[in-house]
Design a protein around this motif. Structure first.
Motif, mmCIF file in Angstrom:
data_model
loop_
_atom_site.group_PDB
_atom_site.id
_atom_site.type_symbol
_atom_site.label_atom_id
_atom_site.label_comp_id
_atom_site.label_asym_id
_atom_site.label_seq_id
_atom_site.Cartn_x
_atom_site.Cartn_y
_atom_site.Cartn_z
ATOM 1 N N THR A 33 25.884 46.720 33.750
ATOM 2 C CA THR A 33 26.968 46.617 32.710
ATOM 3 C C THR A 33 26.417 46.099 31.444
ATOM 4 N N THR A 34 27.183 46.629 30.561
ATOM 5 C CA THR A 34 26.924 46.272 29.024
ATOM 6 C C THR A 34 27.692 45.093 28.784
ATOM 7 N N PRO A 35 27.251 43.988 28.198
ATOM 8 C CA PRO A 35 28.060 42.876 28.063
ATOM 9 C C PRO A 35 29.007 43.093 26.942
ATOM 10 N N LYS A 36 30.146 42.045 26.813
ATOM 11 C CA LYS A 36 30.880 42.207 25.663
ATOM 12 C C LYS A 36 30.176 41.482 24.360
ATOM 13 N N LEU A 37 30.723 41.402 23.503
ATOM 14 C CA LEU A 37 29.849 40.911 22.367
ATOM 15 C C LEU A 37 30.899 40.347 21.284
ATOM 16 N N ARG A 38 30.730 38.925 21.011
ATOM 17 C CA ARG A 38 31.952 38.260 20.116
ATOM 18 C C ARG A 38 31.466 37.129 19.267
ATOM 19 N N ILE A 39 31.740 37.484 17.966
ATOM 20 C CA ILE A 39 31.451 36.354 16.874
ATOM 21 C C ILE A 39 32.187 34.968 17.162
ATOM 22 N N GLY A 40 31.683 33.851 17.099
ATOM 23 C CA GLY A 40 32.184 32.608 17.313
ATOM 24 C C GLY A 40 32.122 31.997 18.585
ATOM 25 N N LEU A 41 31.788 30.799 18.963
ATOM 26 C CA LEU A 41 30.946 30.288 20.059
ATOM 27 C C LEU A 41 32.339 29.702 20.888
ATOM 28 N N PRO A 42 32.159 29.536 22.099
ATOM 29 C CA PRO A 42 32.893 28.810 22.916
ATOM 30 C C PRO A 42 32.817 27.185 22.656
ATOM 31 N N LYS A 43 33.728 26.302 23.077
ATOM 32 C CA LYS A 43 33.205 24.983 22.571
ATOM 33 C C LYS A 43 32.270 24.587 22.997
ATOM 34 N N ARG A 44 31.778 24.786 24.255
ATOM 35 C CA ARG A 44 30.693 24.361 25.301
ATOM 36 C C ARG A 44 29.353 24.727 24.415
ATOM 37 N N CYS A 45 29.254 25.583 23.610
ATOM 38 C CA CYS A 45 27.986 26.086 23.054
ATOM 39 C C CYS A 45 28.011 25.981 21.705
ATOM 40 N N CYS A 51 25.215 32.330 22.831
ATOM 41 C CA CYS A 51 25.231 31.940 24.337
ATOM 42 C C CYS A 51 25.856 33.018 25.115
ATOM 43 N N TYR A 52 25.428 32.748 26.384
ATOM 44 C CA TYR A 52 26.119 34.054 27.314
ATOM 45 C C TYR A 52 26.680 33.290 28.465
ATOM 46 N N LEU A 61 27.978 34.837 19.596
ATOM 47 C CA LEU A 61 27.312 34.623 18.563
ATOM 48 C C LEU A 61 27.838 33.658 17.602
ATOM 49 N N ARG A 62 27.336 32.628 17.120
ATOM 50 C CA ARG A 62 27.839 31.688 16.148
ATOM 51 C C ARG A 62 28.557 32.406 14.959
ATOM 52 N N SER A 63 27.819 33.184 14.154
ATOM 53 C CA SER A 63 28.344 33.920 13.145
ATOM 54 C C SER A 63 27.843 35.395 12.991
ATOM 55 N N SER A 64 28.493 36.056 12.061
ATOM 56 C CA SER A 64 27.963 37.585 11.849
ATOM 57 C C SER A 64 26.582 37.552 11.438
ATOM 58 N N ARG A 65 25.881 36.477 11.138
ATOM 59 C CA ARG A 65 24.491 36.695 10.499
ATOM 60 C C ARG A 65 23.701 36.788 11.950
ATOM 61 N N GLU A 66 23.849 36.217 13.074
ATOM 62 C CA GLU A 66 23.285 36.347 14.223
ATOM 63 C C GLU A 66 23.488 37.417 15.008
ATOM 64 N N TYR A 67 24.337 38.422 14.540
ATOM 65 C CA TYR A 67 24.692 39.595 14.691
ATOM 66 C C TYR A 67 23.560 40.801 14.671
ATOM 67 N N THR A 68 22.869 40.594 13.524
ATOM 68 C CA THR A 68 21.873 41.328 13.243
ATOM 69 C C THR A 68 20.331 40.477 13.286
ATOM 70 N N ASP A 69 20.301 39.340 14.014
ATOM 71 C CA ASP A 69 19.127 38.946 14.534
ATOM 72 C C ASP A 69 18.685 39.098 15.920
ATOM 73 N N PRO A 70 17.548 40.279 15.829
ATOM 74 C CA PRO A 70 17.084 40.631 17.222
ATOM 75 C C PRO A 70 16.688 39.402 18.178
ATOM 76 N N PHE A 71 16.318 38.679 17.642
ATOM 77 C CA PHE A 71 15.787 37.326 18.491
ATOM 78 C C PHE A 71 16.998 36.776 19.336
ATOM 79 N N VAL A 72 17.834 36.277 18.528
ATOM 80 C CA VAL A 72 18.985 35.788 19.267
ATOM 81 C C VAL A 72 19.622 36.712 19.899
ATOM 82 N N VAL A 73 20.018 37.942 19.736
ATOM 83 C CA VAL A 73 20.686 38.732 20.753
ATOM 84 C C VAL A 73 19.999 39.031 21.759
ATOM 85 N N LEU A 74 18.813 39.376 21.677
ATOM 86 C CA LEU A 74 17.874 39.857 22.843
ATOM 87 C C LEU A 74 17.569 38.629 23.750
ATOM 88 N N HIS A 75 17.554 37.377 23.127
ATOM 89 C CA HIS A 75 17.493 36.115 24.037
ATOM 90 C C HIS A 75 18.774 36.019 24.995
#
Length: 117
Positions: A33-45, A51-52, A61-75
């Motif tokens: 399945t394809t995961p959903k993607l959201r900007i803004g972290l849950p409180k525990r993260c 975080c997944y 993802l913490r902010s829109s900056r991480e949206y284009t960061d392959p390391f964060v997204v692929l991690h």
């Protein structure tokens, strides 16, 4: 396409703000399945860049900056992949290695501005 080509293409898509397309491409390749993607972290993260959350099948993802960061997204995608395929959740070290492997594939196969795939 080989896994290396898929990973390289995913990095390129993320770098060009097509992150959802990258997640769809990877999920088709791994037959999951394809995961959903959201900007803004849950409180525990709140101190992470991303975080997944498995029960929601969502990468945060913490902010829109991480949206284009392959390391964060692929991690974070690595955590989704391991969880969805029923394998161990995977360590942070393995998630880092997966992201780096993809970035290295992109460097080997693609030059900025060129689409060889």
């Amino acid at each position: 396409m080989s896994e290396e080509q898929i990973l390289a293409r995913a990095v390129q898509l993320i770098l060009t703000s097509r992150t959802e397309d990258a997640l769809e491409l990877l999920s088709r390749y791994y037959k999951t399945t394809t995961p959903k993607l959201r900007i803004g972290l849950p409180k525990r993260c709140n101190k992470a860049l991303g975080c997944y959350v498995a029960r929601e099948k969502t990468i945060y993802l913490r902010s829109s900056r991480e949206y284009t960061d392959p390391f964060v997204v692929l991690h974070e995608y690595y955590h989704h992949l391991r969880y969805r395929l029923g394998k161990h959740r995977g360590t942070e070290k393995h998630a880092d290695q997966y992201a780096l492997k993809a970035i290295q594939a992109w460097k080997r196969l693609l030059q900025p501005g060129e689409d060889k795939l």
